[in-house]
Motif scaffolding. Sequence first.
Motif, mmCIF file in Angstrom:
data_model
loop_
_atom_site.group_PDB
_atom_site.id
_atom_site.type_symbol
_atom_site.label_atom_id
_atom_site.label_comp_id
_atom_site.label_asym_id
_atom_site.label_seq_id
_atom_site.Cartn_x
_atom_site.Cartn_y
_atom_site.Cartn_z
ATOM 1 N N LEU A 37 0.827 -1.199 0.000
ATOM 2 C CA LEU A 37 0.000 0.000 0.000
ATOM 3 C C LEU A 37 0.865 1.254 0.000
ATOM 4 O O LEU A 37 0.601 2.209 -0.744
ATOM 5 N N GLY A 38 1.914 1.248 0.818
ATOM 6 C CA GLY A 38 2.809 2.400 0.840
ATOM 7 C C GLY A 38 3.544 2.581 -0.478
ATOM 8 O O GLY A 38 3.673 3.694 -0.991
ATOM 9 N N GLY A 39 4.023 1.466 -1.052
ATOM 10 C CA GLY A 39 4.746 1.550 -2.318
ATOM 11 C C GLY A 39 3.873 2.012 -3.462
ATOM 12 O O GLY A 39 4.269 2.866 -4.261
ATOM 13 N N VAL A 40 2.674 1.431 -3.568
ATOM 14 C CA VAL A 40 1.750 1.833 -4.635
ATOM 15 C C VAL A 40 1.361 3.284 -4.481
ATOM 16 O O VAL A 40 1.247 4.032 -5.467
ATOM 17 N N ILE A 60 -4.832 4.765 -5.625
ATOM 18 C CA ILE A 60 -4.402 4.029 -4.439
ATOM 19 C C ILE A 60 -5.488 3.052 -4.008
ATOM 20 O O ILE A 60 -5.219 1.902 -3.640
ATOM 21 N N VAL A 61 -6.728 3.508 -4.075
ATOM 22 C CA VAL A 61 -7.848 2.657 -3.667
ATOM 23 C C VAL A 61 -7.949 1.425 -4.553
ATOM 24 O O VAL A 61 -8.373 0.351 -4.101
ATOM 25 N N GLN A 62 -7.528 1.542 -5.825
ATOM 26 C CA GLN A 62 -7.645 0.400 -6.728
ATOM 27 C C GLN A 62 -6.826 -0.789 -6.237
ATOM 28 O O GLN A 62 -7.198 -1.949 -6.462
ATOM 29 N N ALA A 63 -5.706 -0.516 -5.548
ATOM 30 C CA ALA A 63 -4.916 -1.622 -5.001
ATOM 31 C C ALA A 63 -5.731 -2.405 -3.980
ATOM 32 O O ALA A 63 -5.688 -3.638 -3.943
ATOM 33 N N LEU A 64 -6.495 -1.685 -3.162
ATOM 34 C CA LEU A 64 -7.359 -2.352 -2.192
ATOM 35 C C LEU A 64 -8.469 -3.114 -2.914
ATOM 36 O O LEU A 64 -8.851 -4.217 -2.505
ATOM 37 N N GLY A 65 -8.980 -2.533 -3.990
ATOM 38 C CA GLY A 65 -10.033 -3.194 -4.753
ATOM 39 C C GLY A 65 -9.556 -4.489 -5.390
ATOM 40 O O GLY A 65 -10.261 -5.509 -5.345
ATOM 41 N N PHE A 66 -8.354 -4.458 -5.964
ATOM 42 C CA PHE A 66 -7.805 -5.673 -6.561
ATOM 43 C C PHE A 66 -7.597 -6.750 -5.508
ATOM 44 O O PHE A 66 -7.907 -7.929 -5.723
ATOM 45 N N GLY A 67 -7.059 -6.339 -4.360
ATOM 46 C CA GLY A 67 -6.833 -7.303 -3.303
ATOM 47 C C GLY A 67 -8.122 -7.951 -2.833
ATOM 48 O O GLY A 67 -8.191 -9.167 -2.625
ATOM 49 N N THR A 68 -9.170 -7.136 -2.682
ATOM 50 C CA THR A 68 -10.464 -7.660 -2.252
ATOM 51 C C THR A 68 -11.045 -8.609 -3.297
ATOM 52 O O THR A 68 -11.588 -9.672 -2.957
ATOM 53 N N SER A 69 -10.928 -8.225 -4.572
ATOM 54 C CA SER A 69 -11.485 -9.077 -5.631
ATOM 55 C C SER A 69 -10.771 -10.412 -5.699
ATOM 56 O O SER A 69 -11.403 -11.460 -5.884
ATOM 57 N N PHE A 70 -9.450 -10.408 -5.521
ATOM 58 C CA PHE A 70 -8.707 -11.671 -5.558
ATOM 59 C C PHE A 70 -9.092 -12.557 -4.375
ATOM 60 O O PHE A 70 -9.166 -13.784 -4.514
ATOM 61 N N TYR A 71 -9.324 -11.930 -3.236
ATOM 62 C CA TYR A 71 -9.727 -12.713 -2.069
ATOM 63 C C TYR A 71 -11.073 -13.384 -2.322
ATOM 64 O O TYR A 71 -11.256 -14.581 -2.065
#
Length: 223
Positions: A16-19, A44-55
């Motif tokens: 999250l920090g790197g992105v 930045i939020v898209q990284a959280l979205g991708f992570g949630t979708s993969f989960y």
Amino acid sequence: GLASAPQVWLAALLTLGGVGLLEIGDSLDALRAGGVAAGDLWSIVQALGFGTSFYLIGRLISEDDDGAGADQVLPVTAVNVATVAALSALWAVCDGCGVGPLAASSSAGWLVDAGTRDAFALPGALRGDSGGGLLWTGLVTTALVRVGETKGLTRVPQSAASVIVATEPLWASAFGLLLLGEGLDPQCVVGGALVVAACVVSGLEPAAVRAALPFLPGGVRSR
């Protein structure tokens, strides 16, 4: 949880920090002034979205004893892409009619303007200079990539996949440097280093992370 898989949580924080540093880039000065554009925050939020979708997808196609997870790849991808198409169509209609949060965009109202409708709507949009890019985005970087990602989730843990996909802005910066001659700001270098560190950390054994960071739950000092 944090006690059982500290490497996952640590990798997520590093990612999250790197992105954030990679995506904001030149806008860091604006961030200090409180003037970062909404697009920077969405990136930045898209990284959280991708992570949630993969989960969620990973849980949906988790392999059973008979390996049924692989048979679910195409149906799950079809639903995924159809959802993207529906949301994109809604976005296009809002932008084309100039309503909602897109009313102030530079292209707002193209759908109700006869002079621009043919150039922006199908099939006219495919005949223009951006037609090839539109086809590539829809067929390759969306549909085909989603098939590959979903297939990969039958073999790779969701947490590892999320970290791997989060390296996208790192590769974008690298190709921008190599192909377009773009420079790398110090925050981009730091951001890239954090993303690479996240990839390394995600592959560590939980015991090794707890030994290195004993203050974490389950560590030596926390007992």
